[in-house]
Design a protein around this motif. Structure first.
Motif, PDB file in Angstrom:
ATOM      1  N   TYR A  31      -1.784  -4.275 -17.508  1.00 55.49           N
ATOM      2  CA  TYR A  31      -0.909  -3.666 -18.509  1.00 55.49           C
ATOM      3  C   TYR A  31       0.466  -3.370 -17.930  1.00 55.49           C
ATOM      4  CZ  TYR A  31       1.008  -0.645 -22.011  1.00 55.49           C
ATOM      5  OH  TYR A  31       1.843  -0.112 -22.951  1.00 55.49           O
ATOM      6  N   VAL A  37      -2.607  -5.797 -23.183  1.00 57.17           N
ATOM      7  CA  VAL A  37      -3.798  -4.969 -23.225  1.00 57.17           C
ATOM      8  C   VAL A  37      -4.982  -5.906 -23.157  1.00 57.17           C
ATOM      9  CG1 VAL A  37      -4.924  -3.151 -24.480  1.00 57.17           C
ATOM     10  CG2 VAL A  37      -2.547  -3.645 -24.903  1.00 57.17           C
ATOM     11  N   PHE A  39      -8.456  -6.688 -23.651  1.00 58.58           N
ATOM     12  CA  PHE A  39      -9.752  -6.275 -24.173  1.00 58.58           C
ATOM     13  C   PHE A  39     -10.893  -7.082 -23.563  1.00 58.58           C
ATOM     14  CE2 PHE A  39      -7.318  -4.011 -27.231  1.00 58.58           C
ATOM     15  CZ  PHE A  39      -8.146  -3.031 -27.702  1.00 58.58           C
ATOM     16  N   LEU A  89       2.150 -16.390 -25.496  1.00 60.13           N
ATOM     17  CA  LEU A  89       2.262 -15.256 -26.402  1.00 60.13           C
ATOM     18  C   LEU A  89       3.300 -14.233 -25.956  1.00 60.13           C
ATOM     19  CD1 LEU A  89      -1.461 -14.694 -27.214  1.00 60.13           C
ATOM     20  CD2 LEU A  89       0.327 -15.180 -28.860  1.00 60.13           C
ATOM     21  N   VAL A  94       2.536  -6.679 -30.281  1.00 65.48           N
ATOM     22  CA  VAL A  94       1.364  -6.167 -29.569  1.00 65.48           C
ATOM     23  C   VAL A  94       0.073  -6.601 -30.245  1.00 65.48           C
ATOM     24  CG1 VAL A  94       0.256  -4.091 -28.705  1.00 65.48           C
ATOM     25  CG2 VAL A  94       2.711  -4.118 -29.056  1.00 65.48           C
ATOM     26  N   ILE A  95       0.088  -6.576 -31.568  1.00 64.81           N
ATOM     27  CA  ILE A  95      -1.162  -6.801 -32.293  1.00 64.81           C
ATOM     28  C   ILE A  95      -1.699  -8.211 -32.071  1.00 64.81           C
ATOM     29  CG2 ILE A  95       0.067  -7.333 -34.437  1.00 64.81           C
ATOM     30  CD1 ILE A  95      -2.306  -5.896 -35.816  1.00 64.81           C
ATOM     31  N   SER A  96      -0.795  -9.198 -31.955  1.00 70.46           N
ATOM     32  CA  SER A  96      -1.267 -10.564 -31.703  1.00 70.46           C
ATOM     33  C   SER A  96      -1.954 -10.646 -30.348  1.00 70.46           C
ATOM     34  CB  SER A  96      -0.094 -11.539 -31.726  1.00 70.46           C
ATOM     35  OG  SER A  96       0.493 -11.563 -32.988  1.00 70.46           O
ATOM     36  N   VAL A  98      -3.337  -8.163 -28.706  1.00 67.28           N
ATOM     37  CA  VAL A  98      -4.611  -7.449 -28.793  1.00 67.28           C
ATOM     38  C   VAL A  98      -5.677  -8.360 -29.386  1.00 67.28           C
ATOM     39  CG1 VAL A  98      -5.785  -5.600 -30.024  1.00 67.28           C
ATOM     40  CG2 VAL A  98      -3.628  -5.142 -28.926  1.00 67.28           C
ATOM     41  N   MET A  99      -5.317  -9.044 -30.483  1.00 65.61           N
ATOM     42  CA  MET A  99      -6.290  -9.906 -31.146  1.00 65.61           C
ATOM     43  C   MET A  99      -6.724 -11.050 -30.248  1.00 65.61           C
ATOM     44  SD  MET A  99      -7.225  -8.736 -33.823  1.00 65.61           S
ATOM     45  CE  MET A  99      -8.074  -9.991 -34.698  1.00 65.61           C
ATOM     46  N   VAL A 100      -5.761 -11.652 -29.560  1.00 65.60           N
ATOM     47  CA  VAL A 100      -6.112 -12.795 -28.709  1.00 65.60           C
ATOM     48  C   VAL A 100      -7.087 -12.367 -27.621  1.00 65.60           C
ATOM     49  CG1 VAL A 100      -5.203 -14.282 -26.912  1.00 65.60           C
ATOM     50  CG2 VAL A 100      -4.145 -14.274 -29.132  1.00 65.60           C
ATOM     51  N   ILE A 102      -9.126  -9.837 -27.686  1.00 60.02           N
ATOM     52  CA  ILE A 102     -10.423  -9.484 -28.279  1.00 60.02           C
ATOM     53  C   ILE A 102     -11.235 -10.750 -28.555  1.00 60.02           C
ATOM     54  CG2 ILE A 102     -11.531  -8.598 -30.337  1.00 60.02           C
ATOM     55  CD1 ILE A 102      -9.449  -6.445 -30.492  1.00 60.02           C
ATOM     56  N   LEU A 104     -10.836 -13.620 -27.229  1.00 54.31           N
ATOM     57  CA  LEU A 104     -11.170 -14.222 -25.938  1.00 54.31           C
ATOM     58  C   LEU A 104     -12.461 -13.614 -25.403  1.00 54.31           C
ATOM     59  CD1 LEU A 104      -9.675 -16.268 -24.159  1.00 54.31           C
ATOM     60  CD2 LEU A 104      -8.873 -14.356 -22.813  1.00 54.31           C
ATOM     61  N   VAL A 224     -15.584  -1.375 -22.275  1.00 46.61           N
ATOM     62  CA  VAL A 224     -15.244  -0.444 -23.355  1.00 46.61           C
ATOM     63  C   VAL A 224     -14.943   0.935 -22.796  1.00 46.61           C
ATOM     64  CG1 VAL A 224     -16.027   0.527 -25.542  1.00 46.61           C
ATOM     65  CG2 VAL A 224     -16.717  -1.764 -24.893  1.00 46.61           C
ATOM     66  N   PHE A 227     -11.259   2.239 -21.733  1.00 46.78           N
ATOM     67  CA  PHE A 227     -10.228   2.853 -22.571  1.00 46.78           C
ATOM     68  C   PHE A 227     -10.176   4.362 -22.429  1.00 46.78           C
ATOM     69  CE2 PHE A 227     -10.784  -1.295 -24.454  1.00 46.78           C
ATOM     70  CZ  PHE A 227      -9.477  -1.698 -24.478  1.00 46.78           C
ATOM     71  N   LEU A 235      -1.792   5.661 -19.201  1.00 46.95           N
ATOM     72  CA  LEU A 235      -1.915   4.216 -19.345  1.00 46.95           C
ATOM     73  C   LEU A 235      -1.234   3.444 -18.224  1.00 46.95           C
ATOM     74  CD1 LEU A 235      -3.233   2.367 -21.338  1.00 46.95           C
ATOM     75  CD2 LEU A 235      -1.174   2.367 -22.675  1.00 46.95           C
TER      76      LEU A 235
ATOM     77  N   ILE B  82      -1.251  -0.151 -35.890  1.00 42.14           N
ATOM     78  CA  ILE B  82      -2.454  -0.930 -35.608  1.00 42.14           C
ATOM     79  C   ILE B  82      -3.683  -0.055 -35.803  1.00 42.14           C
ATOM     80  CG2 ILE B  82      -3.629  -2.336 -33.903  1.00 42.14           C
ATOM     81  CD1 ILE B  82      -0.981  -2.683 -32.507  1.00 42.14           C
ATOM     82  N   LEU B 136       0.129   0.926 -29.020  1.00 44.84           N
ATOM     83  CA  LEU B 136      -1.133   0.768 -28.319  1.00 44.84           C
ATOM     84  C   LEU B 136      -1.976   2.037 -28.345  1.00 44.84           C
ATOM     85  CD1 LEU B 136      -2.767  -1.049 -26.694  1.00 44.84           C
ATOM     86  CD2 LEU B 136      -1.577  -0.307 -24.687  1.00 44.84           C
ATOM     87  N   TYR B 137      -1.312   3.190 -28.215  1.00 45.22           N
ATOM     88  CA  TYR B 137      -2.056   4.442 -28.211  1.00 45.22           C
ATOM     89  C   TYR B 137      -2.791   4.632 -29.525  1.00 45.22           C
ATOM     90  CZ  TYR B 137      -0.002   5.995 -23.860  1.00 45.22           C
ATOM     91  OH  TYR B 137       0.338   6.109 -22.550  1.00 45.22           O
ATOM     92  N   ILE B 140      -5.858   2.441 -29.651  1.00 46.73           N
ATOM     93  CA  ILE B 140      -6.974   2.970 -28.875  1.00 46.73           C
ATOM     94  C   ILE B 140      -7.584   4.187 -29.575  1.00 46.73           C
ATOM     95  CG2 ILE B 140      -7.609   3.946 -26.651  1.00 46.73           C
ATOM     96  CD1 ILE B 140      -5.590   2.129 -25.372  1.00 46.73           C
ATOM     97  N   ILE B 268     -12.559  -6.010 -36.207  1.00 46.71           N
ATOM     98  CA  ILE B 268     -11.781  -7.086 -35.596  1.00 46.71           C
ATOM     99  C   ILE B 268     -11.604  -8.222 -36.583  1.00 46.71           C
ATOM    100  CG2 ILE B 268     -11.815  -8.766 -33.740  1.00 46.71           C
ATOM    101  CD1 ILE B 268     -13.426  -6.652 -32.159  1.00 46.71           C
ATOM    102  N   ILE B 275      -3.976 -10.898 -39.770  1.00 46.33           N
ATOM    103  CA  ILE B 275      -3.018 -11.620 -38.935  1.00 46.33           C
ATOM    104  C   ILE B 275      -2.973 -13.087 -39.316  1.00 46.33           C
ATOM    105  CG2 ILE B 275      -2.454 -12.268 -36.589  1.00 46.33           C
ATOM    106  CD1 ILE B 275      -3.621  -9.686 -35.684  1.00 46.33           C
ATOM    107  N   VAL B 334      -8.111 -17.835 -31.491  1.00 44.96           N
ATOM    108  CA  VAL B 334      -7.150 -17.758 -30.383  1.00 44.96           C
ATOM    109  C   VAL B 334      -6.084 -18.838 -30.538  1.00 44.96           C
ATOM    110  CG1 VAL B 334      -6.879 -18.078 -27.905  1.00 44.96           C
ATOM    111  CG2 VAL B 334      -8.735 -16.664 -28.765  1.00 44.96           C
ATOM    112  N   LEU B 337      -3.699 -18.028 -33.313  1.00 50.63           N
ATOM    113  CA  LEU B 337      -2.708 -16.997 -32.961  1.00 50.63           C
ATOM    114  C   LEU B 337      -1.635 -17.548 -32.044  1.00 50.63           C
ATOM    115  CD1 LEU B 337      -5.090 -13.999 -32.472  1.00 50.63           C
ATOM    116  CD2 LEU B 337      -3.371 -14.237 -34.227  1.00 50.63           C
TER     117      LEU B 337
END
Lengths: 297, 362
Positions: A31, A37, A39, A89, A94-96, A98-100, A102, A104, A224, A227, A235, B82, B136-137, B140, B268, B275, B334, B337
């Motif tokens: 990070y 991030v 996951f 990427l 950020v959200i993309s 995060v999704m990638v 996850i 993965l 998990v 976090f 962080l 998010i 991000l916070y 989470i 998810i 997305i 993936v 995206l």
């Protein structure tokens, strides 16, 4: 009150917590360096455990030979993931990202279940004795090893960041990517290196868990727990991640004790870290050691 | 401007024209035709139905997941917050509606909106602390609330039936029971259209534009007099309302709800719908839902073809097919995206623009 149980659970909690701390440290490393991030951190732990298990149990390599091979493999995997998946990427929201990561992790989980099956596989014994007595308490040898290795890694990290040229480059990148780049730091190399280190250290944690309780998909649940550990510690702080891991482990031990002795919920241990995390986020969102530039909006 | 074709370029001269939902008569007609087609879809003519019950079931699923996905898009796409806990709200709506109608005898026609309101309230309560966090916070924090709520579902036996789950009675209106797929379809369709029209209009109001302003630059938005905390929490409330309605519709469709269904993976998947459809696009939410729900079907087909080719017999391939499907879904998303980060809605716009400008590229 069962004091013996309490002490045992606290010690177990701290030892598991050290492991959480190690994985959380890997998470923070990625990070900090690349603002990603991850996951899939738990899956790195699991992959490390499975690959080492395969080399030692199926390929019949001795542990002292199989373990380094596994670590080399993990380093290559970390770099590969960064270059193939995350590099395109850079600059996305950020959200993309995060999704990638996850998806993965979902991809890796399916792949591992396919290749290695769904059953728990025991490691061939590496140490002569599985548990040793420390101050009258039973402690797994592998956990002691992990504690030792974790400390070595942390000291190594501290040395690496403080004194090596690459460590300085990594700190510079974490601080300000653009300025670092203009000063001649290869940000690409820093990103790749941070992923490689992170994957290697995660694998180490995975092997330790595998040695103690066998390798199965549940090893990835460490990912998990990262976090809460990271949020408690802040962080962006590696020291904070380690401390956060210890705190979460301790909390789990106490929750387990509370559950077993008084409440009887049966699963307080799995949710307690998340309650703690919510509370921390409410009162001190930047954690114990995080940089305090969270805007409250 | 009111011609049948939109000229290449933006020639709007009034705010009225800029804010219209149907920029051309053609788009209004297309929308009406699509709606009519949706109404006719489950009907049977001369003993033959237009679509098989399998496809109809899939369409109903698309509808209620689509409603929840739109709710998440209001939160993520329009307001820029998010959330990784959407499936917990979805589940809360399902349990709430089942609780109200199954245990307390509230008519289902009433319990669905009530469940939506209750979920909105929960969303506000969860959103209150989350309103202080961002990026991000926040992700989470919502991840934590996902786990906490899921734990609550499995523990609160008085509310959710605990491990044995809760039963949801069928939908009935004025003594008319709409329980089969073909009649319940209309209930779902009604909610789908109403919720999508509401969302499309929400984004044309002051509140909707305030949310978008907050996403684009929260500091500027605050300077312009937008109450950030209020709108962040409002977005949480509206998004949870949508999730609650979607969950309630699902509960009365499947007639049984259990806590396992509302896990992190569903959250998810909701995010993936949003997305892939396109962040900040109302129609995109539906496109993304269709994509995510059809992807497993599609992959099943691919897997069946692979099986048919006979390469499966070697190397333990056949046992791995289920995993192969999972992997393929993960990989597909993936890749999506990486190569299409703006989503299906943006791709659709580009295709339209291509035909409009045809001989020229811009």
């Amino acid at each position: 009150m069962n004091t013996q149980l309490l002490v045992q659970l606290v010690v177990n909690g701290l030892i598991v917590g050290a492991l959480y701390g190690v994985v959380a440290m890997c998470f923070v490393l990625i990070y900090k360096a690349s603002q990603v991030v991850n996951f899939a951190q738990g899956e790195f732990v699991l992959i490390g455990a499975w690959v080492c298990w395969w080399l030692v149990a199926e390929f019949k390599l001795p542990f002292w030979a199989g373990f380094p091979v596994c670590l080399v493999f993990m380093a290559l995997l970390g770099v590969a993931v960064q270059v193939i998946v995350l590099r395109p990427l850079i600059g996305e929201p950020v959200i993309s990202i995060v999704m990638v990561t996850i998806w993965l992790s979902i991809f890796f989980q399916a792949l591992l279940r396919w290749v290695f099956g769904v059953f728990t596989q025991p490691f061939p014994p590496v140490f002569d004795t599985s548990t040793v007595k420390v101050l009258g308490l039973n402690v797994e040898t592998a956990y002691l090893m992990s504690l030792g290795i974790s400390v070595v890694i942390m000291v190594g990290f501290a040395y690496f960041f403080k004194f090596s040229k690459m460590g300085l480059a990594m700190r510079a990148t974490a601080f300000d990517q653009q300025v670092a780049q203009s000063m001649g730091v290869s940000v690409k190399r820093v990103f790749a290196l941070s992923w490689a280190i992170s994957a290697v250290v995660s694998a180490l944690a995975g092997v330790v868990v595998g040695l103690v309780s066998g390798v199965s998909a549940s090893v990835a649940t460490v990912g998990v727990k990262v976090f809460p550990a990271v949020i408690v510690g802040g962080l962006e702080s590696i020291v904070g991640a380690v401390l956060g891991g210890l705190i979460i482990g301790l909390l789990e031990g106490l929750a387990q004790f509370l559950d077993a002795e008084y409440l009887g919920f049966g699963n307080l241990i799995t949710v307690a870290p998340f309650y703690a995390m919510l509370i921390i986020l409410l009162i001190k969102p930047y954690g114990l050691f995080g940089t305090k530039n969270i805007e409250r909006v | 401007m009111a011609g049948s074709m939109r000229p290449a370029g933006d020639f709007r001269t009034t705010y009225q024209a800029d804010r219209t939902i149907f920029p051309t008569r053609g788009s209004a007609i297309a929308c009406a035709v699509a709606l009519l087609a949706l109404c006719v879809l489950p009907m049977q003519f001369g003993g033959k139905s237009l679509v098989s019950s399998y496809w109809l079931a899939l369409v109903i699923q698309i509808a209620y997941y689509g409603i929840a996905a739109l709710g998440l898009n209001i939160l993520v796409g329009f307001t820029g917050q998010i959330s990784l806990g959407h499936s917990a709200f979805f589940g809360f709506g399902a349990f709430m509606s089942a609780y109200l109608s199954g245990r307390h005898g509230v008519p289902v026609a009433l319990s669905i909106p009530l469940a939506g309101l209750a979920t909105a309230l929960l969303g506000v309560v969860v959103g209150l602390p989350a309103g202080r966090l961002k990026g991000l916070y926040l992700a989470i924090a919502t991840l934590a609330s996902q786990f906490v709520l899921q734990d609550f579902f499995s523990r609160a036996a008085w509310f959710t039936g605990g491990a044995s789950g809760a039963n949801a009675p069928p939908f009935s209106l004025f003594g008319l029971t709409l329980s089969g797929d073909r009649s319940y379809y209309y209930v779902v369709l009604f909610y789908l259209v109403a919720m999508y029209v509401f969302a499309a209009n929400l984004m044309r109001t002051r509140d909707g534009r305030a949310m978008v302003a907050l996403r684009d630059h929260y500091l500027s938005a605050e300077i312009m007099g937008i109450n950030l905390t209020y709108y962040r929490i409002l977005a949480f409330g509206i998004s949870s309302f949508y999730a609650g309605i979607g969950g309630a519709l699902m509960a009365h469709y499947t007639s049984f709800v259990s806590a396992e269904a509302f896990d992190l993976l569903l959250s998810i998947n909701f995010l993936a719908m949003v997305i892939i459809g396109g962040l900040g696009s109302v129609m995109g939410s539906l496109m993304g839902t269709v994509f995510i729900l059809f992807l497993p079907e599609f992959m099943q087909g691919v897997v069946r073809i692979v099986q048919g080719l006979g390469i499966g017999q070697s190397a333990g391939f056949n046992e791995g097919l289920a995993y192969l499907k999972e992997m393929a879904i993960g990989l597909a998303i993936v890749l999506f995206l990486i190569f299409e980060p703006e989503g299906l809605a943006a791709r659709w716009r580009k295709i339209k623009a291509y035909w409009k400008l045809y001989p020229f590229s811009y």
